[in-house]
Design an enzyme around this catalytic site. Structure first.
Site, mmCIF file in Angstrom:
data_model
loop_
_atom_site.group_PDB
_atom_site.id
_atom_site.type_symbol
_atom_site.label_atom_id
_atom_site.label_comp_id
_atom_site.label_asym_id
_atom_site.label_seq_id
_atom_site.Cartn_x
_atom_site.Cartn_y
_atom_site.Cartn_z
ATOM 1 N N ARG B 52 0.855 -1.189 0.000
ATOM 2 C CA ARG B 52 0.000 0.000 0.000
ATOM 3 C C ARG B 52 0.889 1.236 0.000
ATOM 4 N NH1 ARG B 52 -3.243 -1.901 5.083
ATOM 5 N NH2 ARG B 52 -1.181 -2.773 5.380
ATOM 6 N N ASP B 54 2.230 5.007 -0.322
ATOM 7 C CA ASP B 54 1.662 6.293 0.103
ATOM 8 C C ASP B 54 1.493 7.259 -1.066
ATOM 9 O OD1 ASP B 54 1.315 5.993 2.897
ATOM 10 O OD2 ASP B 54 3.482 6.167 3.193
ATOM 11 N N TYR B 112 12.367 -2.084 -2.905
ATOM 12 C CA TYR B 112 12.142 -0.660 -3.136
ATOM 13 C C TYR B 112 13.454 0.005 -3.533
ATOM 14 C CZ TYR B 112 7.519 -0.730 -0.841
ATOM 15 O OH TYR B 112 6.214 -0.950 -0.517
ATOM 16 N N ARG B 199 11.341 5.369 4.066
ATOM 17 C CA ARG B 199 11.507 6.829 4.039
ATOM 18 C C ARG B 199 12.180 7.331 5.316
ATOM 19 N NH1 ARG B 199 5.665 8.829 2.506
ATOM 20 N NH2 ARG B 199 6.592 10.842 3.065
#
Lengths: 249, 249
Positions: B52, B54, B112, B199
């Site tokens: 999911r 952002d 990622y 992040r």
């Protein structure tokens, strides 16, 4: 008045091209407004570029020169100009040059990159930054075809019919392919180019990559000295002006 | 009903995130509308994603599954869905999967990439696709700091305070840097991640890269098990979900 040469990066998608025009925003006009703004609008500033890129064509290394009424720290000049530019145009660097320097006429070399994406599905990221051909290309055949275009030739078959250059003869120093993850890039280097020369060469080489033309067809198209003998004009959004060379570099 | 798993690429800049929400367009809702459209709107289709992401976070390899009332040629499915999607979302591929396959719960790995641009001037091209840090980073110190985060740890210091995962323990399999022309990328791989984990790790490693923190400060921040002990959350636009792994791959 002190003269400066700047290196400029821009996203051509929002502009009618480098050159100032009545029908929409140009990179040149944006830079001229910014240059005037940093001197408090005391005078209009004319900015001359090394290459007049078309609407939609990008640059990572355009060069341009202009005069300011007073000396300006070249290291501060990019940030000062960028503060008055849209985020689609960034001045990367600046240097002081002689009073008679011309970004256009003193350039001894220009380098362009044309980016092609061959994968079937169009890219969701970086839209407007490549030509999505959407099928595999035979890059070995394209490289073979490119050999026929390297060197000094009459490029009438690859110049726009409205090209205003006096001579159709140019010397193409480099024309090579780089194979990438999702496609390939065409690298072209010459002292100067004719209008649409790289986009017409790219459109023609893609015919070879698709197997519709042979490398010898490209040689014949060049020899024909007739625009209608070569392939179509590749779209602008894949093209990047990447570097301008000067004798003092 | 036949179940399909698709690989999806998207530009997160135009979306409130992957997940369907009341406050704006989501990637999930766009895919659900497209899936319903290709069956003539006969029924609503629920699409479940592996990650999911952002608002503002991109994907080049998101995975998702959904059921259709009738069998559909997997090779034609991407083109059919893409015809009903905005150009910021592209389905790259599709395959038929078992009735009980879950893109979310069957995933055994997620990868990622976080892209950082270090050059002084912000990029004019590819705006919204990187974090422009705008200064050099000590990538060797960042790599040293990353070693303290690899492995199985309580990542409380690096999870969003509103993270809903039951356990703050995760096993970070890969955390490495790739040095690039105009910056660097951080590659992170794990079975699953906590909310904002990458992040928050990125924001903390950039403190090390800037020389404000030492690699040992990162070790101490992890040991503190306190969100306020670690660095700031890096902005979303540098982050890409690049790959989801399944046992059968």
């Amino acid at each position: 008045m002190p003269r400066y040469c700047i290196t400029v990066e821009y996203d051509g998608g929002d502009f009618v091209g480098w050159q100032r025009q009545d029908n929409g925003p140009s990179v040149q006009a944006a830079l001229e407004q910014a240059a005037s703004a940093i001197i408090g609008g005391r005078m209009a500033v004319a900015v001359q570029g090394a290459g007049r890129t078309d609407a939609g064509v990008h640059a990572t290394g355009q060069a341009a020169h202009f005069d300011l009424p007073d000396a300006f720290d070249p290291d501060r000049l990019p940030l000062a100009l960028n503060a008055h530019l849209p985020d689609t145009v960034r001045v990367l660097s600046a240097r002081g040059v002689d009073d008679d320097f011309s970004a256009r006429f003193d350039a001894i070399g220009r380098a362009y990159r044309y980016r092609i994406v061959t994968r079937r599905i169009a890219p969701a990221l970086g839209r407007g930054l490549v030509w999505h051909v959407g099928q595999p290309l035979d890059h070995l055949a394209m490289t073979e075809a490119a050999q026929h275009l390297i060197g000094r030739h009459d490029f009438t078959s690859f110049r726009a019919t409205h090209c205003q250059a006096q001579s159709p003869v140019r010397t193409l120093d480099t024309l090579r392919l780089e194979v990438e993850d999702d496609g390939l890039s065409l690298i072209a280097e010459a002292r100067s180019f004719l209008h649409h020369q790289i986009r017409n060469i790219t459109g023609t080489l893609v015919l070879v990559g698709r197997g519709k033309w042979t490398p010898l067809d490209v040689r014949d198209a060049l020899a024909a000295q007739d625009r209608s003998a070569a392939g179509p004009t590749a779209p602008p959004q894949g093209l990047y002006l990447t570097r301008v060379d000067y004798p003092q570099d």
